[in-house]
Design an enzyme around this catalytic site. Structure first.
Site, PDB file in Angstrom:
ATOM      1  N   GLU A  39       0.876  -1.163   0.000  1.00 18.90           N
ATOM      2  CA  GLU A  39       0.000   0.000   0.000  1.00 18.90           C
ATOM      3  C   GLU A  39       0.915   1.215   0.000  1.00 18.90           C
ATOM      4  OE1 GLU A  39      -3.456   2.076   2.745  1.00 18.90           O
ATOM      5  OE2 GLU A  39      -2.741   0.083   3.272  1.00 18.90           O
ATOM      6  N   ARG A 265       4.523 -12.781   9.795  1.00 23.54           N
ATOM      7  CA  ARG A 265       5.231 -11.556   9.473  1.00 23.54           C
ATOM      8  C   ARG A 265       6.516 -11.477  10.289  1.00 23.54           C
ATOM      9  NH1 ARG A 265       3.330  -6.380   9.766  1.00 23.54           N
ATOM     10  NH2 ARG A 265       1.427  -7.009   8.723  1.00 23.54           N
ATOM     11  N   LYS A 275       3.793   1.098   9.709  1.00 18.55           N
ATOM     12  CA  LYS A 275       4.056   2.284   8.906  1.00 18.55           C
ATOM     13  C   LYS A 275       3.498   3.538   9.572  1.00 18.55           C
ATOM     14  CE  LYS A 275       2.811   0.237   5.051  1.00 18.55           C
ATOM     15  NZ  LYS A 275       2.356   0.030   3.663  1.00 18.55           N
TER      16      LYS A 275
HETATM   17  P1  ATP Z   1       1.194  -1.405   7.908  1.00 19.86           P
HETATM   18  O1  ATP Z   1       0.068  -2.141   8.570  1.00 19.86           O
HETATM   19  O2  ATP Z   1       2.279  -1.016   8.816  1.00 19.86           O
HETATM   20  O3  ATP Z   1       0.728  -0.281   7.033  1.00 19.86           O
HETATM   21  P2  ATP Z   1       1.127  -3.359   5.890  1.00 19.86           P
HETATM   22  O4  ATP Z   1       1.393  -4.763   6.229  1.00 19.86           O
HETATM   23  O5  ATP Z   1      -0.292  -2.994   5.722  1.00 19.86           O
HETATM   24  O6  ATP Z   1       1.873  -2.455   6.937  1.00 19.86           O
HETATM   25  P3  ATP Z   1       1.534  -3.253   3.095  1.00 19.86           P
HETATM   26  O7  ATP Z   1       2.036  -2.140   2.274  1.00 19.86           O
HETATM   27  O8  ATP Z   1       0.107  -3.635   2.948  1.00 19.86           O
HETATM   28  O9  ATP Z   1       1.894  -2.924   4.599  1.00 19.86           O
HETATM   29  O10 ATP Z   1       2.459  -4.524   2.884  1.00 19.86           O
HETATM   30  C1  ATP Z   1       2.837  -5.026   1.623  1.00 19.86           C
HETATM   31  C2  ATP Z   1       3.154  -6.477   1.770  1.00 19.86           C
HETATM   32  O11 ATP Z   1       4.192  -6.669   2.715  1.00 19.86           O
HETATM   33  C3  ATP Z   1       1.945  -7.250   2.280  1.00 19.86           C
HETATM   34  O12 ATP Z   1       1.857  -8.449   1.548  1.00 19.86           O
HETATM   35  C4  ATP Z   1       2.262  -7.492   3.714  1.00 19.86           C
HETATM   36  O13 ATP Z   1       1.678  -8.666   4.169  1.00 19.86           O
HETATM   37  C5  ATP Z   1       3.786  -7.578   3.690  1.00 19.86           C
HETATM   38  N1  ATP Z   1       4.359  -7.197   4.982  1.00 19.86           N
HETATM   39  C6  ATP Z   1       4.174  -6.052   5.657  1.00 19.86           C
HETATM   40  N2  ATP Z   1       4.818  -6.067   6.825  1.00 19.86           N
HETATM   41  C7  ATP Z   1       5.447  -7.266   6.906  1.00 19.86           C
HETATM   42  C8  ATP Z   1       6.275  -7.902   7.878  1.00 19.86           C
HETATM   43  N3  ATP Z   1       6.585  -7.294   9.018  1.00 19.86           N
HETATM   44  N4  ATP Z   1       6.739  -9.136   7.600  1.00 19.86           N
HETATM   45  C9  ATP Z   1       6.430  -9.740   6.448  1.00 19.86           C
HETATM   46  N5  ATP Z   1       5.658  -9.213   5.495  1.00 19.86           N
HETATM   47  C10 ATP Z   1       5.159  -7.986   5.716  1.00 19.86           C
HETATM   48 MG    MG Z   2      -1.701  -3.584   4.312  1.00 18.38          MG
END
Ligand code: ATP
Ligand code: MG
Length: 559
Positions: A39, A265, A275
């Protein structure tokens, strides 16, 4: 444990097992198509790197492909800056999506058609409860939900309302489109989840074309299906969303039905990865920006001098698991050191200089001594270091009144200068306050190259820089941003007040004047360093990537 090479040996894991079985069974015509779906609401961090390494890595290893898809369904949070940084960071990590760059917003029209399809089949309805009422009606883990009074609107009525939602006839929040599944389903995600909401926000790509936006769960699976994704790999918190993912794909005439697979994760000690929290650190000025070298972002780590190979190695060592755990930050540092130890040429730099004068060395004479660029790898070659009468050594390498185990310089003691001579401290010069400002030493001309013809030994070897030839630099020494293993709640309370220490007047061997941004160095006995992008020929700035050893582990042992 794997050693670090260009292509680290890939470790078996349950995702690979699933894919290999699918391939053996001839599923998906033998194709493996994955996607990485960020995102665009922040910079990528080390957790994203784990997901990217997994998705792009699988595509590489199984001759498939991995799409980069921006999940940009949340218009108010998304920015072009993030879209650009994410692409830069993925490329830097070493991955390539080729022509397969997608935006969920490119599918808005198709998604809208799919929504109408559900309505026509009696599988979605326009609900006019408020957001709060919808929450109240949803029930709890132990109580079933209550159907909305609008749940039995006819498909014709729903279609009409939904089209008018799109046309902008209704205020934000006055209606939503919901899937018609089961209000008493044990999985709350299946209790008629919202698929569309009205939101008058300008989208960075579609502008004001839309005033209704699809929800993540509706968008994600359909985007996967439209792109022909075979394995949709996501983190564990989506496990409870899988029934909805499957429901949507089963009810609609999609080209394929990707398999959602969840993995744990990455959680790292002493690190926050949300984020939202990272953005707070940036906006509140706790750090200098998304690329502050203390940030767990890829941009920050790059600026700090971490290499993509180290990150890939780390992700590989962490592995892919089915249950959540906390990975020790020391493990990341291990991968960083392992890579830099092999690949960073050695240099001499004095971070806290103390001047020494070699009183029996001719004034104005300069000689050059040969220094190996890597002690274990002759292919790194050698360089010439100027040696002269006045040198800098590290202040901590001298003690006026040393304990017995101190093997470095002290009054009357002899040590070896790295690549140079044996020297003996004869006199200590102090200022009025009693602080040591200079040492007067003598050298033994017979010991050039570091050994004495008479076979006498010295216990210590210290590094040095010729005073007249040294280049001055500012050195930024970073430490972990948080002092709590699990920074939680008010993250401000967990900040490590010593996460950045700036050292001025550091003295570098002259070759550092020609350093470039893509180089990494080991400063002998001081750690790994790289140039900061703000550095220039007038003002040299170096970042310490990591110390030579895990100093926190040492502290923990000391107790
Ligand atoms: P936040 O909730 O902090 O905004 P997010 O997981 O929603 O983070 P995205 O941009 O949606 O962030 O993540 C892109 C991809 O990276 C998704 O497939 C997500 O599952 C993966 N991802 C995000 N954080 C992690 C993590 N700590 N470990 C492994 N994969 C991750
Ligand atoms: Mg997300």
């Amino acid at each position: 444990m794997s050693s670090n090479t260009d292509t680290p040996p890939t470790t078996a894991n349950f995702v690979r097992a699933i894919i290999e079985q699918d391939l053996a069974e001839g599923k998906n015509d033998g194709k493996v198509i994955t996607r990485f779906p960020p995102e665009p609401n922040g910079y990528l961090h080390i957790g994203h790197a784990k997901s990217a390494c997994l998705n792009f890595g699988l595509a590489q290893d199984y001759n498939g492909r991995c799409h980069l898809r921006f999940d940009d369904t949340n218009p108010e949070k998304e920015e072009v800056e993030y879209i650009e940084s994410i692409q830069e960071d993925i490329r830097w990590l070493g991955f390539d999506w080729g022509e397969h760059l997608y935006f969920a917003s490119d599918y808005f029209e198709q998604l809208y058609d799919y929504a109408e399809h559900l309505i026509q089949d009696g599988l979605a309805y326009v609900d006019s409860l408020s957001a709060e009422e919808i929450r109240e009606y949803r029930g709890t883990l132990t109580e079933p939900g209550i159907p909305s009074p609008y749940r039995d609107r006819t498909p014709e009525e729903n279609l009409d309302l939904f089209r008018r939602m799109r046309a902008g006839e209704f205020a934000d929040g006055s209606h939503v489109l919901r899937a018609k599944i089961d209000m008493s389903h044990p999985n709350i995600n299946m209790r008629d989840p919202v698929l569309y909401r009205i939101r008058r926000v300008t989208h960075h790509r579609t502008g004001d074309t839309w005033c209704i936006y699809p929800m993540y769960d509706f968008t994600h699976g359909l985007s996967d299906a439209m792109e022909g994704i075979t394995h949709s790999i996501c983190t564990l918190e989506f496990e409870a969303h899988r029934p909805l993912y499957d429901w949507i794909l089963e009810k609609l005439p999609v080209p394929c039905h990707p398999q959602q697979i969840e993995f744990a994760r990455l959680n790292l000690s002493y690190t926050v990865m949300s984020k939202r929290k990272l953005r707070m650190l940036v906006e509140e000025g706790v750090v200098a920006g998304w690329d502050d070298p203390r940030m767990p972002t890829l941009a920050g780590m790059r600026r700090r001098g971490v290499t993509p190979a180290a990150i890939r190695d780390f992700c590989d060592r962490v592995g892919v698991a089915k249950s959540n755990s906390l990975v020790d930050l020391a493990m990341l540092e291990h991968s960083i050191r392992d890579d830099l130890n092999q690949n960073a040429p050695r240099r001499l730099a004095v971070l806290d200089p103390l001047k020494i004068v070699i009183t029996n060395y001719p004034v104005e004479e300069v000689e050059y001594v040969e220094a190996a660029n890597h002690p274990q790898d002759p292919s790194f070659g050698t360089r010439q270091l100027p040696f002269s009468r006045e040198l800098y050594i590290e202040r901590r390498d001298f003690m006026e009144d040393p304990p017995r185990k101190f093997h470095r310089l002290a009054p009357g003691r002899e040590v070896r200068l790295r690549f140079g001579y044996f020297i003996t401290c004869q006199d200590v010069v102090k200022d009025e306050a009693g602080r040591v400002v200079e040492l007067h030493c003598t050298y033994d001309p017979e010991t050039r190259g570091g050994s004495a013809p008479d076979g006498r030994k010295v216990k210590g070897t210290i590094h040095w820089v010729s005073a007249a030839h040294a280049v001055e630099a500012e050195v930024r020494v970073y430490d972990r941003l948080f002092q709590d293993e699990l920074p939680s709640g008010e993250i401000w309370d967990s900040l490590n007040p010593e996460s950045l220490q700036t050292l001025y007047n550091c003295k570098m061997e002259p070759s550092l004047a020609e350093a470039s941004l893509d180089e990494h160095f080991q400063f002998e006995r001081n750690g790994y360093f790289c140039l900061d992008p703000d550095s220039n020929s007038q003002h040299l700035i170096l970042n310490r990537t990591v110390s030579l050893r895990d100093s926190w582990a040492k502290q923990a042992k000391k107790g």
